[in-house]
Write a protein that holds these residues in place. Structure first.
Motif, mmCIF file in Angstrom:
data_model
loop_
_atom_site.group_PDB
_atom_site.id
_atom_site.type_symbol
_atom_site.label_atom_id
_atom_site.label_comp_id
_atom_site.label_asym_id
_atom_site.label_seq_id
_atom_site.Cartn_x
_atom_site.Cartn_y
_atom_site.Cartn_z
ATOM 1 N N PHE A 27 0.809 -1.213 0.000
ATOM 2 C CA PHE A 27 0.000 0.000 0.000
ATOM 3 C C PHE A 27 0.846 1.269 0.000
ATOM 4 O O PHE A 27 0.310 2.362 0.063
ATOM 5 N N ALA A 28 2.164 1.120 -0.069
ATOM 6 C CA ALA A 28 3.041 2.287 -0.101
ATOM 7 C C ALA A 28 2.780 3.074 -1.375
ATOM 8 O O ALA A 28 2.627 2.511 -2.456
ATOM 9 N N SER A 29 2.729 4.380 -1.239
ATOM 10 C CA SER A 29 2.395 5.258 -2.352
ATOM 11 C C SER A 29 3.637 5.639 -3.155
ATOM 12 O O SER A 29 4.689 5.906 -2.592
ATOM 13 N N GLY A 30 3.468 5.668 -4.435
ATOM 14 C CA GLY A 30 4.517 6.140 -5.334
ATOM 15 C C GLY A 30 4.016 7.318 -6.136
ATOM 16 O O GLY A 30 4.416 7.525 -7.271
ATOM 17 N N SER A 31 3.108 8.082 -5.515
ATOM 18 C CA SER A 31 2.555 9.236 -6.221
ATOM 19 C C SER A 31 2.890 10.522 -5.474
ATOM 20 O O SER A 31 3.267 10.488 -4.311
ATOM 21 N N GLY A 32 2.763 11.611 -6.162
ATOM 22 C CA GLY A 32 3.061 12.909 -5.573
ATOM 23 C C GLY A 32 4.218 13.565 -6.294
ATOM 24 O O GLY A 32 4.877 12.957 -7.148
ATOM 25 N N PRO A 33 4.498 14.815 -5.937
ATOM 26 C CA PRO A 33 5.525 15.571 -6.654
ATOM 27 C C PRO A 33 6.920 14.958 -6.563
ATOM 28 O O PRO A 33 7.713 15.105 -7.487
ATOM 29 N N GLY A 34 7.231 14.245 -5.490
ATOM 30 C CA GLY A 34 8.555 13.642 -5.344
ATOM 31 C C GLY A 34 8.824 12.509 -6.320
ATOM 32 O O GLY A 34 9.968 12.095 -6.514
ATOM 33 N N TYR A 35 7.757 12.006 -6.948
ATOM 34 C CA TYR A 35 7.896 10.893 -7.889
ATOM 35 C C TYR A 35 7.673 11.319 -9.340
ATOM 36 O O TYR A 35 7.777 10.498 -10.243
#
Length: 158
Positions: A27-35
């Protein structure tokens, strides 16, 4: 029939062991501005096309899942497996765990380096930890800790 039961028991035991850290990492997220704009190599976010995330030992994969599960975000690997030439060019030690598929340099977007270090220090499966002053990533390897040692072997600014 006993052979079938043993196989089923082995599969069930493996599932129970994996259940400890895998579900949270899933369930770890790989979304957002850092990605944004990041590419993946074998399902792992990498900082450049020079990073090899294929050769990761099972023990190292579990450590990565522990970080991802704990912080709820995917890691971004700066360095994974290195062949001898690449390791030498990167300034790695002759016996680097990177050449053995047992080390990764990584960061997690939105998580401070100090938080990563603190988590690594209390994670039993982390054998070695490098902190590299002035850099945004940490080095984690899965070497065996010396007998009786409760924390990872540390180097480079930890």
């Amino acid at each position: 029939m006993p052979r079938l039961l043993r196989s089923i028991a082995a599969i069930a035991l493996t599932a129970i062991v994996l259940a400890g850290c895998l579900p949270m990492a899933m369930f770890a997220s790989g979304s957002g501005p850092g990605y944004a704009g990041m590419r993946q190599d074998w399902g792992t976010y990498v900082s450049s096309s020079n990073v090899n995330a294929l050769c990761i030992s099972p023990k190292l994969r579990f450590v990565i899942w522990e970080f991802e599960g704990h912080f709820g975000k995917r890691i971004v690997m700066n360095s994974g497996y290195r062949n001898a030439f690449h390791n030498s060019a990167a300034g790695g030690a002759d016996n680097s765990y990177h050449t053995k598929c047992m080390a990764a340099d990584f960061y997690i977007p939105g998580v401070s380096k100090q938080e990563l270090i603190a988590f690594a220090m209390r994670t039993d499966s982390v054998g070695g930890l490098g902190c590299y002053p002035g850099r945004n990533f940490i080095h984690v390897d899965v070497r065996d800790r010396p007998r009786g040692r409760k924390t990872p072997v540390t180097f480079e600014g930890c």
